[in-house]
Design an enzyme around this catalytic site. Structure first.
Site, PDB file in Angstrom:
ATOM      1  CG  ASP A  45     -30.322  -3.147  23.665  1.00  0.00           C
ATOM      2  OD1 ASP A  45     -29.518  -2.874  24.577  1.00  0.00           O
ATOM      3  OD2 ASP A  45     -31.498  -2.737  23.648  1.00  0.00           O
ATOM      4  CG  LEU A  89     -20.910  19.864  43.788  1.00  0.00           C
ATOM      5  CD1 LEU A  89     -19.511  19.376  44.142  1.00  0.00           C
ATOM      6  CD2 LEU A  89     -21.395  20.862  44.836  1.00  0.00           C
ATOM      7  CD  GLU A 122     -16.348  18.630  51.907  1.00  0.00           C
ATOM      8  OE1 GLU A 122     -16.663  17.663  51.174  1.00  0.00           O
ATOM      9  OE2 GLU A 122     -17.177  19.285  52.543  1.00  0.00           O
ATOM     10  CE  LYS A 124     -16.416  17.792  41.334  1.00  0.00           C
ATOM     11  NZ  LYS A 124     -16.424  16.496  40.665  1.00  0.00           N
ATOM     12  CG  ASP A 126     -12.516  11.553  38.880  1.00  0.00           C
ATOM     13  OD1 ASP A 126     -13.746  11.582  38.696  1.00  0.00           O
ATOM     14  OD2 ASP A 126     -11.687  11.588  37.964  1.00  0.00           O
ATOM     15  NE  ARG A 145     -26.200  13.609  41.151  1.00  0.00           N
ATOM     16  CZ  ARG A 145     -26.243  14.001  39.884  1.00  0.00           C
ATOM     17  NH1 ARG A 145     -25.692  13.259  38.951  1.00  0.00           N
ATOM     18  NH2 ARG A 145     -26.812  15.128  39.557  1.00  0.00           N
ATOM     19  CE1 TYR A 233     -20.950  13.914  48.396  1.00  0.00           C
ATOM     20  CE2 TYR A 233     -18.811  12.944  47.875  1.00  0.00           C
ATOM     21  CZ  TYR A 233     -20.141  13.171  47.552  1.00  0.00           C
ATOM     22  OH  TYR A 233     -20.644  12.665  46.393  1.00  0.00           O
ATOM     23  CE  LYS A 298     -19.279  19.905  49.863  1.00  0.00           C
ATOM     24  NZ  LYS A 298     -19.366  18.574  50.480  1.00  0.00           N
ATOM     25  CE  LYS A 322     -14.421  19.282  36.710  1.00  0.00           C
ATOM     26  NZ  LYS A 322     -15.008  17.954  36.754  1.00  0.00           N
ATOM     27  CB  CYS A 416      15.206  -2.450  12.036  1.00  0.00           C
ATOM     28  SG  CYS A 416      15.897  -0.918  12.698  1.00  0.00           S
ATOM     29  CB  CYS A 419      19.538  -1.113  10.208  1.00  0.00           C
ATOM     30  SG  CYS A 419      18.920  -2.415  11.283  1.00  0.00           S
ATOM     31  CB  CYS A 434      16.534  -3.668  15.770  1.00  0.00           C
ATOM     32  SG  CYS A 434      17.845  -3.665  14.525  1.00  0.00           S
ATOM     33  CB  CYS A 439      20.701  -1.030  14.319  1.00  0.00           C
ATOM     34  SG  CYS A 439      19.314   0.100  14.092  1.00  0.00           S
TER      35      CYS A 439
HETATM   36  S1  IVH Z   1     -20.850  17.584  47.613  1.00  0.00           S
HETATM   37  C1  IVH Z   1     -25.007  19.043  47.241  1.00  0.00           C
HETATM   38  N1  IVH Z   1     -18.341  16.990  48.071  1.00  0.00           N
HETATM   39  O1  IVH Z   1     -18.788  15.610  42.647  1.00  0.00           O
HETATM   40  C2  IVH Z   1     -23.564  18.759  47.104  1.00  0.00           C
HETATM   41  N2  IVH Z   1     -19.331  16.196  46.068  1.00  0.00           N
HETATM   42  O2  IVH Z   1     -19.664  17.229  40.415  1.00  0.00           O
HETATM   43  C3  IVH Z   1     -23.295  17.443  46.517  1.00  0.00           C
HETATM   44  N3  IVH Z   1     -17.846  14.837  44.683  1.00  0.00           N
HETATM   45  O3  IVH Z   1     -22.008  14.251  42.412  1.00  0.00           O
HETATM   46  C4  IVH Z   1     -21.933  17.038  46.349  1.00  0.00           C
HETATM   47  N4  IVH Z   1     -16.096  14.931  46.002  1.00  0.00           N
HETATM   48  O4  IVH Z   1     -20.107  12.705  43.216  1.00  0.00           O
HETATM   49  C5  IVH Z   1     -19.377  16.869  47.227  1.00  0.00           C
HETATM   50  N5  IVH Z   1     -16.128  16.491  48.614  1.00  0.00           N
HETATM   51  C6  IVH Z   1     -17.169  16.383  47.778  1.00  0.00           C
HETATM   52  C7  IVH Z   1     -17.093  15.656  46.585  1.00  0.00           C
HETATM   53  C8  IVH Z   1     -18.194  15.593  45.738  1.00  0.00           C
HETATM   54  C9  IVH Z   1     -16.580  14.450  44.881  1.00  0.00           C
HETATM   55  C10 IVH Z   1     -18.645  14.504  43.482  1.00  0.00           C
HETATM   56  C11 IVH Z   1     -20.038  14.002  43.772  1.00  0.00           C
HETATM   57  C12 IVH Z   1     -20.932  14.921  42.999  1.00  0.00           C
HETATM   58  C13 IVH Z   1     -20.005  15.470  41.965  1.00  0.00           C
HETATM   59  C14 IVH Z   1     -20.487  16.795  41.441  1.00  0.00           C
END
Ligand code: IVH
Length: 684
Positions: A45, A89, A122, A124, A126, A145, A233, A298, A322, A416, A419, A434, A439
């Site tokens: 703060d 997850l 699916e 994941k 970022d 979230r 998703y 899933k 991951k 440099c 040199c 340089c 050189c």
């Molecule tokens: S499903 C109950 N699907 O990953 C299942 N999550 O590490 C909830 N994320 O908080 C998530 N791609 O922000 C799901 N294809 C995907 C995703 C995904 C990215 C993220 C999501 C979640 C985080 C968990």
């Protein structure tokens, strides 16, 4: 001449402190919002207050990206309770952990008498998780979230995301909460950072933090400008008929309501196919225009999901596979400066070696003086190192919380390192040079370039031999290579009869190199394979090129004004002219024009050209693509590799490319694609 009016004012103390505070706070924000604050709230703060005060006193330093625009934000975003919690997850860090999860799922299902199961895979994404609520088809609320039970109300900001419809189409249920990921496309992130750099402002660390920061703006116009995107998703609360039985049905339904569904979703029964999907996406993780850090696997059947249920923090029916991280922290041991063949002085970080992005990184470029200053990395710092795909390893920035108290700002050397000539940096130029043409570093780098595969292709002229030749005084420019005697080479350490003969034979053979390769070997700035080939074809001899005017040079397809000026400059220089003359005297052919076999580097790729691209006629731009095995169709589709945008480009093509995330290139980007078959790191 009085230049003082052009020179930018040196930064004031306030400007320096403001930049520093912004950097510190941006870093702490990232740590805070990812759940691991790095300093006590009170200290934080105090830093915010100091920054607010300085910004108030110095309105010229105002910046919409300043953390003061976002910090303290939790107070201004209302809490939203999630009717259905937003869980996280569990992760699988390797195949074994994925197999262990699959075994557990299979056991539970078997015990329940379920014989068949299917997985959906699916990507994941970022970015950050968001829950979006529709009532009677109307967009009414969006929330982060948060802690999973209570998030923050970001309705106004999410409303700016064009992927998120204001009104659902088709047969929508009374209440629908769709969950998904908000992200910033990589191309948007790159363009944003390019602007930040051009304005001399600190760059953003990565698309995810930038997306998070963009969503936490008080002013949703700022969010709108950041061009965030969204993939759906999952579901939260639903009231009324939606009733999918499987995830695949859910995606179909959500898609029919107008919500964005990622096209890469696949489903498999065999776990071996799931492995293959993970492997493939790990390999091509940089292909999409959004960052992904894994694959989410899933169970497809929603009834089967119920059999598995949840742990306290995550569903048992899903797992995140991951990818190995592309960012790691390590110790910055020191910063050194290397001198290239043009004399450019490039600072680089000497790191405690760290395994990141698939290889061990011990050095990483810091680009130039301004970059080091903006990042304020110092010897002794713990730094974040990023190595993504084929991209050169990069130092993202320091971890300020770990900075040793006695650390000193690093200053660019004035001389440099090789040199000792005073380095020069011209106004308006980000690079330092340089200026000493003799050189040893410059000469060595010039020789290595000349001997390289893309140029004269002289085998046996490695780094050590080049250094030994320069050090001995036998070679002062590239032409001297052709005057080396057998005894000269034998006198170098590590050479015996055979190796000396081999090197001399290789040097001798290079006398016959085609003109296009000689032109590359000379090291003319901006000269690549396309330009050198065009020059060789048109002028046939070095002497004709030396005689050509800038206008004559620029009139050739594939040669823009920048290359034309660079060629003319190069040959206007007496030393360069003398080197070329010497090459001729020593028997190097300067007039061999070969029909280069064009590598089919664009095979399978389709590149659309719109408008007139500088340096090309319309037909020539298309021929250049086709010559390399590519297709040059008239319209953009999701399969388009890139859209080349010239003067008078068609607006509809631009819009389409933008909506499909097709990279757009200018003339320089196009030439890069023609030369390498790949997109430039920063499109455009
Ligand atoms: S499903 C109950 N699907 O990953 C299942 N999550 O590490 C909830 N994320 O908080 C998530 N791609 O922000 C799901 N294809 C995907 C995703 C995904 C990215 C993220 C999501 C979640 C985080 C968990």
């Amino acid at each position: 001449m009085d230049n003082s009016s052009q020179r930018p004012d040196p930064p004031t103390d306030a400007a320096v402190r403001v930049a520093e505070l912004r950097l510190i706070l941006t870093e702490h924000n990232g740590a805070y919002y990812s759940g691991s604050p790095t300093i006590p709230d009170a200290d934080y703060d105090q830093l915010v207050r100091e920054l607010r005060r300085l910004e108030g006193e110095n309105p010229q330093l105002a910046d919409e990206g300043s953390p003061t625009e976002t910090v303290g934000a939790p107070a201004t975003f209302d809490p939203v309770a999630h009717a259905v919690p937003m869980t996280s997850l569990d992760n699988a860090m390797d195949r074994d952990e994925l197999d262990a999860w699959n075994d557990r799922v299979s056991r539970v299902l078997e015990d329940a008498g379920v014989a068949e199961r299917r997985y959906v895979c699916e990507l994941k994404f970022d970015g950050l998780a968001i829950s979006i609520r529709y009532e009677n088809g109307r967009y009414v609320q969006a929330a982060t979230r948060g802690d999973g039970r209570v998030g923050e109300d970001v309705t106004a900001n999410v409303a700016t995301i064009t992927d998120v419809p204001e009104q659902l189409s088709g047969d929508f249920p009374e209440v629908l909460e769709v969950r998904g990921e908000v992200y910033m496309p990589v191309s948007t992130f790159d363009a944003l950072n390019k602007r930040m750099l051009a304005d001399g402002r600190p760059v953003f660390a990565n698309p995810r933090n930038t997306a998070a920061g963009s969503l936490r703006q008080k002013n949703s116009e700022v969010t709108a400008r950041r061009k965030l995107r969204f993939w759906s998703y999952g579901l939260g609360e639903t009231v009324g008929p939606l009733e999918p039985e499987t995830a695949l049905e859910m995606f179909e339904r959500l898609g029919s309501l107008g919500l964005p569904i990622n096209p890469e979703i696949s489903s498999f029964v065999a776990i071996a196919d799931v492995h293959e999907f993970c492997r493939r996406w790990q390999e091509q993780r940089h292909n999409p225009d959004y960052e992904i850090d894994g694959v989410v696997v899933k169970l497809d059947s929603l009834d089967q999901r119920d059999l598995l249920g949840f742990t306290s923090r995550a569903p048992r029916w899903a797992i995140a596979f991951k990818f190995p991280p592309e960012e790691k922290t390590t110790l910055l041991r020191d910063i050194s400066v290397s001198i290239g063949r043009t004399g450019r002085a490039t600072p680089f970080a000497m790191l405690e070696p760290v395994f990141v992005g698939g290889s061990t990184v011990g050095v990483a470029t810091l680009h130039n003086e301004d970059q080091v200053r903006l990042k304020d990395v110092r010897p002794g710092d713990t730094v974040i190192v990023r190595k993504a795909g084929d991209v050169i390893p990069e130092v993202v920035g320091p971890v300020l919380a770990d900075r040793p108290s006695a650390s000193q700002v690093w200053r660019f050397p004035q001389e440099c390192p090789r040199c000792s000539t005073r380095l020069v940096r011209s106004e308006g130029d980000a690079n330092t040079f340089c200026p000493n043409r003799t050189c040893a570093s410059r000469v060595e780098q010039g020789l290595a370039h000349f001997a390289g595969r893309g140029a004269m292709d002289i085998e046996g002229l490695g780094e050590r031999t080049v250094a030994a030749l320069v050090d001995s005084g036998m070679v002062a420019d590239v032409a001297d290579l052709y005057a080396l005697s057998h005894d000269d080479v034998l006198s170098l350490e590590g050479f015996a009869e055979t190796s000396a003969n081999n090197l001399l034979a290789s040097i001798d053979a290079s006398r016959d190199s085609p003109l296009r390769k000689v032109l590359i070997g000379l090291g003319i700035e901006h000269m690549g394979p396309t330009a050198s080939e065009a020059l060789a074809r048109r002028f046939r001899t070095v002497h004709a090129i030396v005689e050509a005017s800038v206008d004559e040079l620029a009139a050739i397809d594939g040669i823009g004004p920048t290359i034309a000026a660079s060629v003319a400059n190069f040959f206007a220089d007496e030393i360069n002219k003398a080197t070329v003359a010497k090459l001729g005297e020593f028997g190097v052919r300067l007039d061999r024009v070969d029909v280069a076999e064009v590598e089919q580097i664009l095979a399978g790729k389709s590149v659309v050209v719109t408008g007139t691209v500088e340096g090309f006629s319309r037909d020539d731009a298309k021929s250049a693509i086709k010559d390399r095995g590519g297709k040059a169709p008239g319209s953009v589709s999701k399969n388009t590799f890139a859209l080349v945008v010239g003067e008078g480009a068609g607006a509809s093509k631009l819009t389409k490319a933008e909506s499909l995330g097709v990279p757009m290139l200018d003339a320089a980007g196009f030439i890069h694609v023609l030369e390498t078959g790949d997109l430039p790191v920063e499109p455009g």
